[in-house]
Design an enzyme around this catalytic site. Structure first.
Site, PDB file in Angstrom:
ATOM      1  N   SER A 102       0.857  -1.180   0.000  1.00 49.76           N
ATOM      2  CA  SER A 102       0.000   0.000   0.000  1.00 49.76           C
ATOM      3  C   SER A 102       0.891   1.227   0.000  1.00 49.76           C
ATOM      4  O   SER A 102       2.113   1.122   0.038  1.00 49.76           O
ATOM      5  CB  SER A 102      -0.888   0.001   1.246  1.00 49.76           C
ATOM      6  N   LYS A 103       0.241   2.378  -0.002  1.00 50.85           N
ATOM      7  CA  LYS A 103       0.980   3.649  -0.056  1.00 50.85           C
ATOM      8  C   LYS A 103       1.995   3.779   1.077  1.00 50.85           C
ATOM      9  O   LYS A 103       2.994   4.483   0.954  1.00 50.85           O
ATOM     10  CB  LYS A 103       0.005   4.819   0.020  1.00 50.85           C
ATOM     11  N   ARG A 104       1.715   3.111   2.174  1.00 50.42           N
ATOM     12  CA  ARG A 104       2.646   3.155   3.311  1.00 50.42           C
ATOM     13  C   ARG A 104       4.046   2.696   2.914  1.00 50.42           C
ATOM     14  O   ARG A 104       5.033   3.068   3.524  1.00 50.42           O
ATOM     15  CB  ARG A 104       2.169   2.212   4.421  1.00 50.42           C
ATOM     16  N   HIS A 105       4.108   1.829   1.901  1.00 53.52           N
ATOM     17  CA  HIS A 105       5.402   1.276   1.495  1.00 53.52           C
ATOM     18  C   HIS A 105       6.117   2.129   0.457  1.00 53.52           C
ATOM     19  O   HIS A 105       7.096   1.693  -0.118  1.00 53.52           O
ATOM     20  CB  HIS A 105       5.209  -0.141   0.951  1.00 53.52           C
ATOM     21  N   GLY A 106       5.605   3.333   0.196  1.00 56.49           N
ATOM     22  CA  GLY A 106       6.235   4.187  -0.820  1.00 56.49           C
ATOM     23  C   GLY A 106       5.332   4.284  -2.033  1.00 56.49           C
ATOM     24  O   GLY A 106       4.149   3.942  -1.962  1.00 56.49           O
TER      25      GLY A 106
END
Ligand code: GLU
Length: 470
Positions: free
Chosen positions: A240-244
């Site tokens: 997800s966006k949390r990972h970049g």
């Protein structure tokens, strides 16, 4: 004769093309091209509240950028409501679907009750037995699922996956507002578009038994299914966006090469011995489901960056000089429309390709070749532009003013003359010159750099460095 392969990528336009979607599209594309088949693009936009035309355009843009050209479509589900409605009618007439008059409130109450009793909430099928309409209520339409037995999904990647039919409830195929639902439209479209292989993320595996029963009810054979393993972030949570950055076009903006991204995407789940780098032709030639793993793939941005650097090293400088122009504009090294000497740019890129992992890095490094003036890195300035280097720089400047051949050999000879005279190492002169000319302490070999920067700019920059020292 075997049937021609027809596959589809069916994104919902509720966001940009992301890593997971792009990999699904890529596997469909490769399977189609490998088999001389047809790759269809279908936009699943029935969720009108979340789908937008901007996202459709963004998805097409992402696919074009990574070179996944489709053969048919894009078809839009919102253009096909008549088709879905006519199939609903057929199922109703044949007694394979029925009207349901249960209200949202009633369904919610029953759901809560089931949860409280520790049961899985499922529609209990009560409207199946209704003899006539309930006045004043606009019904939805539900599909009649078999209540016993098992449904087997024979998946090209996962093997046989068995579902108990008691777990499948009579799901809604047409809402009371006359909009059809995903599990129904997907089958109608796959039937109408004569899809032979459904290749998609394995978040849809649980939907597949429901869809298999729709095929049966409509009297069609099921296609083959291939459910691709999930993509996880480094912490093993779903990517997800949390990972970049997860949007494909974000990689474009960061200076990744589309072929490098494709190469990386294909390796998320697929392998071919130890080979890491594949041309598009090789991917098409080698692709098969036998080499797609069942286990979830972990997205590794460092590996992608490494692949990108490999693609930069292996691209021709001519191609890189075309690709780097927009990045030079973006990092404000040249103005929009400004022309650079093509042959010179190619030479400059030749010195930098092995040290640049992205087009952005390449553009930034080209900055000190192109700019009129360089800005010094403060630490580098303190360490190298000082009293100790002043005389060396002054002498070098005088010497360079006189040399006629501003080439690597000529420059080397000039440097040698000065370092020998002062009894210092090459580095004692080269580092101050590097800071004077590039602003920092890292660059390709100093003679290469000076040759590319050219006599006039080199002299100006030495002059400025000497002034700075004072
Ligand atoms: N529209 C679905 C999605 O974006 C794809 C469904 C499918 O491939 O069957 O997840």
């Amino acid at each position: 004769m075997t049937e021609k392969v027809r596959v589809r990528f069916a994104p919902s336009p509720t966001g940009h093309l992301h890593i997971g979607g792009a990999r699904t599209a890529l596997f469909n594309y490769l399977y189609a091209r490998h088999n001389n088949g047809v790759f269809i693009l279908r936009i699943e936009d029935t969720d009108r509240t979340r789908s937008t035309d901007e996202y459709i355009e963004a998805i097409l843009e992402g696919m074009r950028w990574i070179g996944l050209d489709w053969d048919e479509g894009p078809f839009r589900q919102t253009d096909r409501f008549d088709v879905y409605l006519s199939y609903v009618d057929t199922l109703l007439k044949e007694g394979k679907a029925y009207y349901c008059y249960c209200s949202a409130e009633e369904l919610e109450e029953r759901r809560k009750l089931a949860m409280a009793l520790g049961r899985q909430p499922r529609y209990d099928g009560r409207c199946r037995e209704l003899k006539g309409p309930v006045p004043g209520v606009v019904p939805s339409v539900r599909f009649s699922m078999p209540r016993e037995g098992r449904t087997v999904v024979d998946d090209l990647i996962r093997g046989k996956v068995v579902f108990e039919n008691t777990q499948l409830d009579d799901f809604i195929i047409l809402r009371s507002d006359r909009t059809p639902t995903y599990n129904f439209t997907v089958v109608v479209d796959d039937v109408d578009m004569r899809i032979t292989h459904v290749i998609r993320g394995d978040d849809h595996l649980n939907n597949t038994p429901k869809q298999i029963h729709i095929y049966k009810a409509l009297g069609y054979e099921t296609p083959k299914f291939a459910h691709l393993p999930m993509i996880l972030g480094s912490d093993k949570a779903r990517l997800s966006k949390r990972h970049g950055a997860t949007s494909v076009m974000a990689y474009n903006e960061m200076g990744y090469l589309p072929d490098a991204l494709v190469n990386y995407l294909v390796r998320l789940g697929w392998s071919y011995g130890d080979q890491e780098i594949f041309s598009r032709e090789e991917l098409i030639k080698y692709f098969s489901f036998e080499n797609v793993g069942k286990a979830a793939a972990v997205f590794n941005p460092d590996k992608l960056l490494w692949l990108n650097s490999q693609y930069i090293i292996n691209s021709s400088s001519e191609k890189l000089s075309e690709m780097v122009i927009p990045f030079l504009v973006k990092v404000k090294i040249i103005a929009e429309g400004q022309e650079l000497d093509g042959a010179w740019l190619v030479r400059a890129i030749n010195t930098l390709r092995e040290r640049s992992r992205t087009l952005t890095e390449l553009a930034n490094s080209l900055g000190y070749y192109i700019a009129d003036e360089v800005n010094y890195n403060e630490k580098a300035k303190e360490k190298f532009l000082n009293e100790k280097s002043r005389d060396l720089l002054v002498e070098l400047k005088t010497c360079l003013e006189q040399i006629t051949e501003f080439s690597q050999q000529g420059l080397e000879a000039a440097f040698k003359k000065i370092t020998e005279k002062h009894g210092v190492k090459l580095g004692n002169l080269a580092q101050p010159v590097r800071v004077a000319v590039t602003g920092g302490t890292e660059s390709p070999g100093i003679f290469e750099v000076l040759e590319i920067v050219g006599k006039e700019k080199t002299l100006k920059r030495l002059e400025k460095a000497i002034e700075t020292i004072g």
